[in-house]
Every structure is written in structure tokens, then in C-alpha cells.
Design a protein around this motif. Structure first.
Motif, PDB file in Angstrom:
ATOM      1  N   PRO A  81     -36.238  13.863   6.655  1.00  0.00           N
ATOM      2  CA  PRO A  81     -37.115  13.919   7.826  1.00  0.00           C
ATOM      3  C   PRO A  81     -37.215  12.586   8.582  1.00  0.00           C
ATOM      4  CG  PRO A  81     -38.305  14.596   5.838  1.00  0.00           C
ATOM      5  CD  PRO A  81     -36.925  14.211   5.432  1.00  0.00           C
ATOM      6  N   ALA A  82     -37.172  11.468   7.881  1.00  0.00           N
ATOM      7  CA  ALA A  82     -37.258  10.170   8.553  1.00  0.00           C
ATOM      8  C   ALA A  82     -36.015   9.935   9.412  1.00  0.00           C
ATOM      9  CB  ALA A  82     -37.416   9.046   7.528  1.00  0.00           C
ATOM     10  N   ARG A  83     -34.867  10.313   8.889  1.00  0.00           N
ATOM     11  CA  ARG A  83     -33.619  10.175   9.648  1.00  0.00           C
ATOM     12  C   ARG A  83     -33.638  11.075  10.880  1.00  0.00           C
ATOM     13  NH1 ARG A  83     -27.523  11.066   7.259  1.00  0.00           N
ATOM     14  NH2 ARG A  83     -26.613   9.407   8.511  1.00  0.00           N
ATOM     15  N   ALA A  84     -34.028  12.322  10.703  1.00  0.00           N
ATOM     16  CA  ALA A  84     -34.112  13.263  11.826  1.00  0.00           C
ATOM     17  C   ALA A  84     -35.084  12.748  12.887  1.00  0.00           C
ATOM     18  CB  ALA A  84     -34.532  14.646  11.324  1.00  0.00           C
ATOM     19  N   GLN A  85     -36.193  12.150  12.454  1.00  0.00           N
ATOM     20  CA  GLN A  85     -37.186  11.599  13.386  1.00  0.00           C
ATOM     21  C   GLN A  85     -36.588  10.437  14.180  1.00  0.00           C
ATOM     22  OE1 GLN A  85     -40.190  12.823  14.130  1.00  0.00           O
ATOM     23  NE2 GLN A  85     -40.506  11.238  15.645  1.00  0.00           N
TER      24      GLN A  85
END
Length: 108
Positions: A81-85
Motif C-alpha cells: 500500500p505504501a508503494r501504491a500510494q
């Protein structure tokens, strides 16, 4: 939603909302393999048109286009999720989408 291929290029069209003159409820999405392809289409379709955020533009007739890298969906749907964000935040700062900048955001 409609999908079709013209000249070997895959297109997806999305139409939503009431019938109306051209607006964002109808747009043509072009998924590009390379930055050179994005740049070429962006220049051609945007000529005498209106440039917008996040890969959107309106051509000289007012038709909305989304010029996207093919890998954008995969990048934005990363299981981390951090990468996608980070990728989403980078994309939201762009006008014409930049593949290298999106990939850099993914690898931070």
C-alpha cells in the motif's frame, strides 16, 4: 465501457452520464508502451486542445483523451500500500504522465 482495436492499438472507451456534448463522461483511453509513444500522442492530440491533469487532455474538438502508460494499472495496484500510494501521489502531480517518474516513485 467498450474495448476495440484500431491499427493494432487497443482502446477502451468509457461513457457515463446523460447524453451531452463532449465532456469527461466520454473519453478515449490510450495505453502506451513507451514514453516516446505518450509524448507523440500527447503532442498530436493536444495541439490546439486543452491540456489537463493526470494524463487527460481535450483535443481541438473537445473530445477527452487519457494517454496512459500500460503499466500504470499494475503500478497503482501494487500489493504494498505504501508503494501504491507513492505512485498515486506522483501521478496526481503530473500533467502528461512520465513513466520514469512513476517507476522512480515505485522504487523509493
Amino acid at each position: 465501457m467498450a474495448s476495440f482495436t484500431v491499427g493494432g492499438q487497443h482502446y477502451r472507451g468509457l461513457e457515463a452520464g446523460p447524453p451531452d456534448a463532449f465532456n469527461h463522461s466520454f473519453s478515449i483511453i490510450i495505453e502506451c508502451d513507451t514514453q516516446a509513444e505518450i509524448d507523440r500522442l500527447w503532442a498530436a492530440l493536444g495541439e490546439s486542445g486543452t491540456i489537463e491533469q493526470c494524463g487527460w487532455l481535450k483535443d481541438r474538438w473537445g473530445l477527452s483523451w487519457q494517454i496512459l502508460p500500460k503499466q500504470l494499472g499494475e503500478l497503482m495496484n501494487d500489493p504494498d500500500p505504501a508503494r501504491a500510494q507513492r505512485i498515486t501521489e506522483a501521478m496526481l502531480q503530473m500533467v502528461k504522465l512520465d513513466i520514469a517518474a512513476l517507476e522512480a516513485a515505485a522504487s523509493r
